[in-house]
Design a protein around this motif. Structure first.
Motif, mmCIF file in Angstrom:
data_model
loop_
_atom_site.group_PDB
_atom_site.id
_atom_site.type_symbol
_atom_site.label_atom_id
_atom_site.label_comp_id
_atom_site.label_asym_id
_atom_site.label_seq_id
_atom_site.Cartn_x
_atom_site.Cartn_y
_atom_site.Cartn_z
ATOM 1 N N TRP A 298 49.183 34.721 38.678
ATOM 2 C CA TRP A 298 50.640 34.724 38.775
ATOM 3 C C TRP A 298 51.065 33.778 39.891
ATOM 4 C CZ3 TRP A 298 47.216 38.018 40.777
ATOM 5 C CH2 TRP A 298 47.380 38.464 42.096
ATOM 6 N N GLU A 299 52.358 33.513 39.974
ATOM 7 C CA GLU A 299 52.886 32.542 40.943
ATOM 8 C C GLU A 299 53.647 33.204 42.089
ATOM 9 O OE1 GLU A 299 52.389 29.303 40.782
ATOM 10 O OE2 GLU A 299 51.538 29.102 38.768
ATOM 11 N N ASP A 300 54.368 34.267 41.797
ATOM 12 C CA ASP A 300 55.320 34.860 42.738
ATOM 13 C C ASP A 300 54.626 35.894 43.637
ATOM 14 O OD1 ASP A 300 57.423 36.005 44.070
ATOM 15 O OD2 ASP A 300 58.562 36.557 42.278
ATOM 16 N N PRO A 301 54.601 35.682 44.969
ATOM 17 C CA PRO A 301 53.955 36.647 45.862
ATOM 18 C C PRO A 301 54.543 38.051 45.785
ATOM 19 C CG PRO A 301 54.393 34.586 47.022
ATOM 20 C CD PRO A 301 55.090 34.490 45.700
ATOM 21 N N THR A 302 55.807 38.162 45.361
ATOM 22 C CA THR A 302 56.395 39.497 45.255
ATOM 23 C C THR A 302 55.773 40.301 44.119
ATOM 24 O OG1 THR A 302 58.197 38.776 43.787
ATOM 25 C CG2 THR A 302 58.586 38.631 46.162
ATOM 26 N N GLN A 303 55.002 39.648 43.244
ATOM 27 C CA GLN A 303 54.313 40.340 42.151
ATOM 28 C C GLN A 303 52.881 40.731 42.504
ATOM 29 O OE1 GLN A 303 55.154 37.681 38.537
ATOM 30 N NE2 GLN A 303 55.333 39.742 37.691
ATOM 31 N N ASP A 304 52.489 40.502 43.749
ATOM 32 C CA ASP A 304 51.090 40.760 44.127
ATOM 33 C C ASP A 304 50.644 42.172 43.743
ATOM 34 O OD1 ASP A 304 50.970 38.233 45.139
ATOM 35 O OD2 ASP A 304 50.672 38.819 47.238
ATOM 36 N N GLU A 305 51.382 43.163 44.192
ATOM 37 C CA GLU A 305 50.965 44.547 43.972
ATOM 38 C C GLU A 305 50.885 44.869 42.487
ATOM 39 O OE1 GLU A 305 52.429 49.067 45.168
ATOM 40 O OE2 GLU A 305 53.151 47.347 46.322
ATOM 41 N N GLU A 306 51.881 44.401 41.740
ATOM 42 C CA GLU A 306 51.956 44.690 40.308
ATOM 43 C C GLU A 306 50.788 44.051 39.549
ATOM 44 O OE1 GLU A 306 55.296 44.140 36.729
ATOM 45 O OE2 GLU A 306 55.379 42.896 38.536
ATOM 46 N N CYS A 307 50.498 42.787 39.862
ATOM 47 C CA CYS A 307 49.453 42.074 39.125
ATOM 48 C C CYS A 307 48.059 42.549 39.514
ATOM 49 C CB CYS A 307 49.603 40.572 39.346
ATOM 50 S SG CYS A 307 51.083 39.866 38.565
ATOM 51 N N LEU A 308 47.847 42.849 40.784
ATOM 52 C CA LEU A 308 46.567 43.388 41.209
ATOM 53 C C LEU A 308 46.312 44.754 40.572
ATOM 54 C CD1 LEU A 308 46.687 42.419 44.989
ATOM 55 C CD2 LEU A 308 45.170 41.444 43.259
ATOM 56 N N ALA A 309 47.367 45.579 40.518
ATOM 57 C CA ALA A 309 47.235 46.915 39.933
ATOM 58 C C ALA A 309 46.919 46.829 38.445
ATOM 59 C CB ALA A 309 48.515 47.714 40.165
ATOM 60 N N TRP A 310 47.509 45.847 37.752
ATOM 61 C CA TRP A 310 47.256 45.691 36.316
ATOM 62 C C TRP A 310 45.777 45.464 36.051
ATOM 63 C CZ3 TRP A 310 45.436 41.206 33.810
ATOM 64 C CH2 TRP A 310 45.396 41.295 32.416
ATOM 65 N N GLY A 311 45.171 44.520 36.765
ATOM 66 C CA GLY A 311 43.754 44.244 36.556
ATOM 67 C C GLY A 311 42.886 45.451 36.861
ATOM 68 N N ARG A 312 43.175 46.118 37.967
ATOM 69 C CA ARG A 312 42.382 47.299 38.344
ATOM 70 C C ARG A 312 42.543 48.413 37.324
ATOM 71 N NH1 ARG A 312 44.174 46.061 43.858
ATOM 72 N NH2 ARG A 312 45.917 47.494 43.529
ATOM 73 N N ASP A 313 43.787 48.647 36.870
ATOM 74 C CA ASP A 313 44.056 49.775 35.974
ATOM 75 C C ASP A 313 43.458 49.561 34.590
ATOM 76 O OD1 ASP A 313 45.415 50.915 38.063
ATOM 77 O OD2 ASP A 313 47.426 50.523 37.271
ATOM 78 N N VAL A 314 43.559 48.334 34.076
ATOM 79 C CA VAL A 314 42.995 48.080 32.743
ATOM 80 C C VAL A 314 41.467 48.191 32.806
ATOM 81 C CG1 VAL A 314 42.821 46.465 30.817
ATOM 82 C CG2 VAL A 314 44.947 46.622 32.105
ATOM 83 N N TYR A 315 40.881 47.672 33.885
ATOM 84 C CA TYR A 315 39.431 47.812 34.027
ATOM 85 C C TYR A 315 39.053 49.299 34.098
ATOM 86 C CZ TYR A 315 34.701 47.542 35.806
ATOM 87 O OH TYR A 315 33.351 47.706 35.961
#
Length: 472
Positions: A397-414
């Motif tokens: 992703w590009e936007d630092p404000t999405q850090d938590e959301e995008c990191l959580a997505w990868g962890r949760d799907v795994y």
């Protein structure tokens, strides 16, 4: 105000000048013209790192000098080849970056089918040289990936089923150790065979690899492959078809990558697909060109929206994914091995694809087996040979404000399909997840053997900016 960065503690100017005069390459400290360019890495998550000094090495002598300087000044060492390290290990906030990027020498021996490559090469550069002779070794799926880091971590690419992992084709290496000595790792009686074993998957734990020797295979210059693009509604039938092909004994000459992604605004895709969820099946058939069409007929039978499969220069196939992974975006990965592509796994992947928080977040299924599976588990530091699939969750992703959301997505799907994995980890797709996951990447027996090699060549753990193996 106190700086947040340790690099605010400046090095003595006279000491730095003495270093500069002893280098054939260049070095940069904060405030120097070119420092920001020299410190920047591929993963935008680590754009704030400010090393105390970056040394861009022109050759082995510069590497030795940089290691000696780091040890005398008490600086943490980060080693950079291509700079694609997902956990940011190719930089050090307040330490020294030993950048091998300028070291791009390569020699190809077409008769012996061997290549010696310096550690600053990227895969597009090595492929350019070897393909002049119709030769190749398993390379990165993004052609700007560094040859050294990719190989030392294992190396899964388009040729993995036909010719094994990148590390399987590594037959020698030159290594600068923590005490500034040069060691030759190889298979000869006067060489360090156990060190070569450790370099085949053990990462940069044992020293700075300055050159790598590869056994090449006949590949190209044209192979049969490319990509077929489908709407997301066909995801399940695509994964079922891949499962059927693997279960039926898919030929080793064929390697597939299923990329669950967003259709880019590319001219070869219909405008109505742009920006919408989709699935790309990337393929490489490295057998006889005339057999490629039949090998990929099962994928074509699904009716892709865009079919770009066909004869393609190997170098073009190797760079096919480059536009999706340009420098500067924020990146994180979670990955594991799958013993089967079950209906439950397919369901979790479909749910994960539907819930992506950013368009560039992707899910990948890599087919394994073939030549990679025939290598004995104890022949290298890459022990996970039996699983037919690697699953990879690429948060991008590009936007630092999405850090938590995008990191959580990868962890949760795994986490949603972790029970279906083998529990192992692949070093090149591993984030900074702690020692337990590093051990999982090797298993107890291989880890113990690696720790013994580490104790011999780096007993003080000088090279710890990596998926670290503690000295025994």
């Amino acid at each position: 105000m106190t700086s947040l960065h340790p690099a605010s503690t400046t090095l003595d100017a006279g000491t730095v000048q003495e270093l500069r005069e002893g280098l054939r390459g260049a070095c940069f400290t904060p405030g120097d013209a070119g420092y920001d360019e020299a410190r920047t890495v591929w993963n935008g998550m680590f754009d704030d790192d400010r090393p105390a000094i970056v040394v861009r090495c022109a050759g082995v002598a510069d590497v030795i000098r940089a290691v000696q300087f780091a040890r005398s000044e008490g600086l943490e060492i980060a080693v950079r080849g291509g700079g694609h390290s997902l956990p940011g290990f190719s930089s050090s906030d307040g330490g020294i970056v030993i950048d091998l990027g300028p070291m791009k020498g390569v020699r190809v021996d077409p008769r012996g089918r061997r290549a010696t490559a310096q550690a600053g090469l990227q895969w597009n550069e090595l492929d350019h040289e070897t393909q002049a002779f119709g030769l190749a070794t398993t390379g990165g799926l993004v052609s700007t990936t560094g040859v050294a880091g990719f190989t030392l971590g294992g190396g899964i690419g388009h040729l993995v089923r036909a010719h094994g992992l990148a590390c399987d084709r590594l037959i020698g290496a030159d290594v600068v150790t923590a005490d500034g000595q040069v060691v030759r790792a190889g298979m000869g009686s006067d060489e360090e065979a156990e060190l070569l074993w450790a370099l085949k998957g053990g990462g940069g734990n044992f020293g700075i690899v300055t050159s790598l020797d590869f056994q090449l295979a006949s590949v190209g210059p044209v192979v049969y492959g490319g990509a077929a693009f489908f709407p997301a509604t066909q995801l399940r039938e695509i994964l079922v078809r891949v499962r059927e092909m693997v279960d039926a004994g898919m030929p080793e000459e064929l390697t597939l990558l299923v990329n669950m992604t967003t259709a880019p605004p590319a001219p070869f895709l219909p405008e109505e697909m742009h920006g919408h969820p989709g699935v790309a099946v990337a393929a490489c058939w490295s057998g006889p060109l005339e057999d490629g069409e039949a090998a990929l007929a099962p994928i074509r039978a699904l009716g892709p929206g865009v079919d770009l499969l066909g004869p393609i220069p190997y170098t073009a196939l190797q760079s096919l994914l480059d536009p999706l992974f340009e420098k500067g975006a924020r990146n994180h990965m979670k990955a594991g091995y799958l013993p089967e592509l079950s209906d439950a796994v397919i369901d979790r992947l479909a749910e994960g694809h539907a819930g992506r928080p950013a368009p560039a977040c992707e899910l990948h299924i890599h087919t394994m087996g073939g030549a990679a599976a025939r290598v004995p588990a104890d022949a290298s530091a890459f022990p996970h040979r039996s699983a037919p699939y690697v699953v990879n969750f690429m948060s991008r992703w590009e936007d630092p404000t999405q850090d938590e959301e995008c990191l959580a997505w990868g962890r949760d799907v795994y986490a949603s399909l972790e029970e279906h994995t083998t529990g192992g980890a692949y070093i090149n797709f591993l984030g900074d997840e702690g020692q337990d996951r590093v051990r999982a990447a090797y298993g107890d027996e291989t880890y113990a053997r690696l720790a013994a090699v580490k104790a011999k060549y780096d007993p003080d753990n000088v090279f710890h900016r990596n998926q670290n193996i503690a000295p025994a």
